[in-house]
Design a protein around this motif. Structure first.
Motif, PDB file in Angstrom:
ATOM      1  N   ASP A 140      60.011  26.007  49.390  1.00  0.00           N
ATOM      2  CA  ASP A 140      59.664  24.921  48.480  1.00  0.00           C
ATOM      3  C   ASP A 140      60.927  24.505  47.746  1.00  0.00           C
ATOM      4  O   ASP A 140      61.586  25.333  47.112  1.00  0.00           O
ATOM      5  CB  ASP A 140      58.597  25.371  47.485  1.00  0.00           C
ATOM      6  N   VAL A 141      61.268  23.230  47.837  1.00  0.00           N
ATOM      7  CA  VAL A 141      62.520  22.748  47.273  1.00  0.00           C
ATOM      8  C   VAL A 141      62.345  21.299  46.854  1.00  0.00           C
ATOM      9  O   VAL A 141      61.498  20.574  47.402  1.00  0.00           O
ATOM     10  CB  VAL A 141      63.661  22.874  48.316  1.00  0.00           C
ATOM     11  N   SER A 142      63.115  20.860  45.883  1.00  0.00           N
ATOM     12  CA  SER A 142      63.074  19.450  45.503  1.00  0.00           C
ATOM     13  C   SER A 142      63.968  18.657  46.440  1.00  0.00           C
ATOM     14  O   SER A 142      65.084  19.075  46.753  1.00  0.00           O
ATOM     15  CB  SER A 142      63.524  19.269  44.051  1.00  0.00           C
ATOM     16  N   GLY A 143      63.459  17.517  46.897  1.00  0.00           N
ATOM     17  CA  GLY A 143      64.219  16.643  47.786  1.00  0.00           C
ATOM     18  C   GLY A 143      64.226  15.228  47.251  1.00  0.00           C
ATOM     19  O   GLY A 143      63.489  14.905  46.298  1.00  0.00           O
ATOM     20  N   PRO A 144      65.035  14.342  47.814  1.00  0.00           N
ATOM     21  CA  PRO A 144      65.085  12.953  47.337  1.00  0.00           C
ATOM     22  C   PRO A 144      63.725  12.278  47.427  1.00  0.00           C
ATOM     23  O   PRO A 144      62.979  12.461  48.385  1.00  0.00           O
ATOM     24  CB  PRO A 144      66.103  12.299  48.284  1.00  0.00           C
ATOM     25  N   LYS A 209      59.046  19.461  47.548  1.00  0.00           N
ATOM     26  CA  LYS A 209      58.633  19.376  48.943  1.00  0.00           C
ATOM     27  C   LYS A 209      58.634  20.764  49.564  1.00  0.00           C
ATOM     28  O   LYS A 209      59.261  21.699  49.050  1.00  0.00           O
ATOM     29  CB  LYS A 209      59.592  18.478  49.745  1.00  0.00           C
ATOM     30  N   THR A 210      57.931  20.888  50.664  1.00  0.00           N
ATOM     31  CA  THR A 210      57.974  22.098  51.479  1.00  0.00           C
ATOM     32  C   THR A 210      58.692  21.752  52.775  1.00  0.00           C
ATOM     33  O   THR A 210      58.264  20.842  53.498  1.00  0.00           O
ATOM     34  CB  THR A 210      56.563  22.628  51.784  1.00  0.00           C
ATOM     35  N   VAL A 211      59.781  22.434  53.047  1.00  0.00           N
ATOM     36  CA  VAL A 211      60.585  22.109  54.224  1.00  0.00           C
ATOM     37  C   VAL A 211      60.759  23.355  55.094  1.00  0.00           C
ATOM     38  O   VAL A 211      60.721  24.484  54.610  1.00  0.00           O
ATOM     39  CB  VAL A 211      61.971  21.552  53.833  1.00  0.00           C
ATOM     40  N   THR A 212      60.942  23.119  56.372  1.00  0.00           N
ATOM     41  CA  THR A 212      61.218  24.185  57.330  1.00  0.00           C
ATOM     42  C   THR A 212      62.638  24.031  57.833  1.00  0.00           C
ATOM     43  O   THR A 212      63.032  22.952  58.280  1.00  0.00           O
ATOM     44  CB  THR A 212      60.229  24.143  58.509  1.00  0.00           C
ATOM     45  N   LEU A 213      63.419  25.100  57.740  1.00  0.00           N
ATOM     46  CA  LEU A 213      64.832  25.058  58.117  1.00  0.00           C
ATOM     47  C   LEU A 213      65.121  26.085  59.205  1.00  0.00           C
ATOM     48  O   LEU A 213      64.541  27.179  59.209  1.00  0.00           O
ATOM     49  CB  LEU A 213      65.713  25.351  56.896  1.00  0.00           C
ATOM     50  N   SER A 230      74.735  24.475  53.742  1.00  0.00           N
ATOM     51  CA  SER A 230      75.272  23.451  52.853  1.00  0.00           C
ATOM     52  C   SER A 230      74.292  22.290  52.701  1.00  0.00           C
ATOM     53  O   SER A 230      73.738  21.781  53.672  1.00  0.00           O
ATOM     54  CB  SER A 230      76.605  22.932  53.408  1.00  0.00           C
ATOM     55  N   GLY A 231      74.084  21.874  51.431  1.00  0.00           N
ATOM     56  CA  GLY A 231      73.252  20.707  51.159  1.00  0.00           C
ATOM     57  C   GLY A 231      71.759  20.936  51.286  1.00  0.00           C
ATOM     58  O   GLY A 231      70.992  19.979  51.226  1.00  0.00           O
ATOM     59  N   GLN A 232      71.336  22.197  51.442  1.00  0.00           N
ATOM     60  CA  GLN A 232      69.910  22.476  51.603  1.00  0.00           C
ATOM     61  C   GLN A 232      69.286  23.059  50.339  1.00  0.00           C
ATOM     62  O   GLN A 232      68.174  23.579  50.381  1.00  0.00           O
ATOM     63  CB  GLN A 232      69.692  23.436  52.778  1.00  0.00           C
ATOM     64  N   GLY A 233      69.999  22.973  49.219  1.00  0.00           N
ATOM     65  CA  GLY A 233      69.450  23.442  47.956  1.00  0.00           C
ATOM     66  C   GLY A 233      68.674  22.343  47.265  1.00  0.00           C
ATOM     67  O   GLY A 233      68.188  21.390  47.900  1.00  0.00           O
ATOM     68  N   GLU A 234      68.546  22.453  45.943  1.00  0.00           N
ATOM     69  CA  GLU A 234      67.822  21.447  45.181  1.00  0.00           C
ATOM     70  C   GLU A 234      68.544  20.101  45.235  1.00  0.00           C
ATOM     71  O   GLU A 234      69.774  20.049  45.166  1.00  0.00           O
ATOM     72  CB  GLU A 234      67.701  21.892  43.714  1.00  0.00           C
ATOM     73  N   ALA A 235      67.783  19.034  45.341  1.00  0.00           N
ATOM     74  CA  ALA A 235      68.369  17.696  45.302  1.00  0.00           C
ATOM     75  C   ALA A 235      68.898  17.421  43.901  1.00  0.00           C
ATOM     76  O   ALA A 235      68.333  17.883  42.908  1.00  0.00           O
ATOM     77  CB  ALA A 235      67.334  16.649  45.696  1.00  0.00           C
ATOM     78  N   GLY A 236      69.988  16.671  43.817  1.00  0.00           N
ATOM     79  CA  GLY A 236      70.508  16.291  42.513  1.00  0.00           C
ATOM     80  C   GLY A 236      69.673  15.171  41.918  1.00  0.00           C
ATOM     81  O   GLY A 236      69.014  14.404  42.628  1.00  0.00           O
ATOM     82  N   PRO A 242      73.146  17.265  46.563  1.00  0.00           N
ATOM     83  CA  PRO A 242      72.278  18.450  46.512  1.00  0.00           C
ATOM     84  C   PRO A 242      73.090  19.730  46.416  1.00  0.00           C
ATOM     85  O   PRO A 242      74.284  19.760  46.704  1.00  0.00           O
ATOM     86  CB  PRO A 242      71.528  18.386  47.851  1.00  0.00           C
ATOM     87  N   GLY A 243      72.421  20.797  46.011  1.00  0.00           N
ATOM     88  CA  GLY A 243      73.058  22.101  45.998  1.00  0.00           C
ATOM     89  C   GLY A 243      72.997  22.740  47.377  1.00  0.00           C
ATOM     90  O   GLY A 243      72.629  22.101  48.364  1.00  0.00           O
ATOM     91  N   ASP A 244      73.335  23.999  47.459  1.00  0.00           N
ATOM     92  CA  ASP A 244      73.337  24.737  48.729  1.00  0.00           C
ATOM     93  C   ASP A 244      72.250  25.809  48.707  1.00  0.00           C
ATOM     94  O   ASP A 244      71.800  26.243  47.646  1.00  0.00           O
ATOM     95  CB  ASP A 244      74.696  25.404  48.969  1.00  0.00           C
TER      96      ASP A 244
END
Length: 371
Positions: A140-144, A209-213, A230-236, A242-244
């Motif tokens: 679960d992570v925040s995305g744009p 959002k819920t994402v699968t990586l 890289s870039g798969q952390g919380e959205a800015g 984004p963070g990592d």
């Protein structure tokens, strides 16, 4: 006629001095000749102004190159650094920015803070660490925000330049001799304001959002190995980077093998006859191969036998470590009548030379206690 003092001589440094040396020299002199520290005397004020001017020139590679070639003439008649309202302020602010962070600065648009880094703990088996694996994780992570494209403004509208800081994200305030910069209280450093926030993200520009990586675990990883996505952390916020995502690996204990770096250790119990007469044992390795371990005649319990190249792979390298087998001699607990008979016959033939360590120990013990 005004005497022009050489900038290098003024700061007390060589012409080959690097940036760190230049800044260090300026710091010491600026503190020494600061007007507030010396009662505001004109002599110290002039000296302070001169060293600021020297540092302002030498800290800039282009200005320094021009000065090295043409001297003070490079900045006369409109050249170089003319037209500054506050000579030396930017130079002195460099020092205080490194010391206090929020003070002074470049005056450009404030960079929005990138999204937060995230941590994910993944448990893997020793076999996975040996061979590597490709797997998927769900987080679960925040995305744009899709409706507003991450801007935070309602679709069809745009963010406006902040009227308080005029888009810089900072405001300046005079505090005694110093000019202090702080994040703008209106836009909180973003440099923009939103009059009509997006209803989906409430002006944040990001939603949960819920994402699968997909995660690729390379061969040879160890407990505590960190994998960075890289870039798969919380959205800015509002389109900031984004963070990592950092994945920390935890290798589960194995039933047979223990690990130290690239070396694998295993215990191998053998019969006392194999230990006495010698022989071979087979141990299945993590590589799927059967490794033949040769046991020399007279092997004692606790002896280690090393098998080269049968250990863990070298992470992001070539080759493998070793497999070390610790021998444990097992004494039989169940014997047939015939086996007991043979052992009794063997005991009757013992001379003491068969086991020199134990024989010698008891001889020493008898001498130590006087008989």
């Amino acid at each position: 006629m005004t005497t022009e003092v050489d900038y290098y001589e003024l700061l007390g440094i060589e012409r080959t001095a690097d940036d760190t040396t230049i800044k260090s020299a300026f710091r010491k002199l600026a503190i020494k000749y600061h007007p507030d520290k010396n009662g505001g005397g004109k002599e110290h004020e002039a000296k302070f102004k001169a060293i600021n001017e020297a540092y302002d020139c030498l800290k800039d590679p282009q200005k320094r190159a021009a000065y090295d070639r043409f001297g003070h003439a490079a900045f006369q008649n409109g050249g170089g650094g003319g037209g500054r309202q506050h000579p030396g302020f930017d130079a002195f602010s460099d020092i205080f920015e490194s010391m206090f962070g929020e003070f002074a600065g470049g005056g450009g648009r404030q960079r929005q803070a990138r999204g937060a880094d995230l941590r994910y703990d993944m448990e893997i088996s020793l076999e996975d660490a040996f061979h590597g694996k490709e797997t998927d994780i769900t987080i679960d992570v925040s995305g744009p925000c899709e409706p507003c494209g991450g801007t935070g403004a309602s679709p069809g509208t745009m963010a406006k330049t902040c009227g308080t800081c005029r888009g810089h994200g900072k405001v300046r305030a005079q505090q005694g001799f110093f000019m202090v910069e702080r994040p703008c209280p209106t836009c909180h450093g973003a440099g923009q304001t939103i009059s009509d926030p997006c209803k989906s993200c409430r002006g944040e520009g990001r939603v949960d959002k819920t994402v699968t990586l997909a995660v690729n675990v390379p061969p040879g990883v160890d407990d505590g190995t960190r994998i960075r996505l890289s870039g798969q952390g919380e959205a800015g916020a509002r389109g900031a980077p984004p963070g990592d995502l950092y994945i920390f690996l935890h290798v589960k204990p194995h039933a047979i093998f223990e690990r130290e770096g690239t070396t694998l250790y295993a215990r191998a119990p053998i019969s006392f006859t194999t230990a006495a007469l010698g022989g071979e044992i087979e141990i299945p390795g993590l590589d799927g191969e059967l490794h033949t371990i040769r046991v020399a005649a007279g092997t004692q319990s606790g002896r280690e036998v090393r098998q080269r190249g049968a250990g863990m792979p070298v992470l992001q390298g070539r080759g493998q470590g070793d497999l070390v087998v610790r021998i444990e001699v097992e004494i039989p607990t169940k014997l047939s009548a015939r086996q007991k008979e043979l052992l009794e016959e063997f005991r009757g033939l013992e001379t003491g030379d068969e086991c020199p360590v134990s024989h010698g120990f008891f001889d020493k013990l008898k001498k130590a206690v006087g008989g």
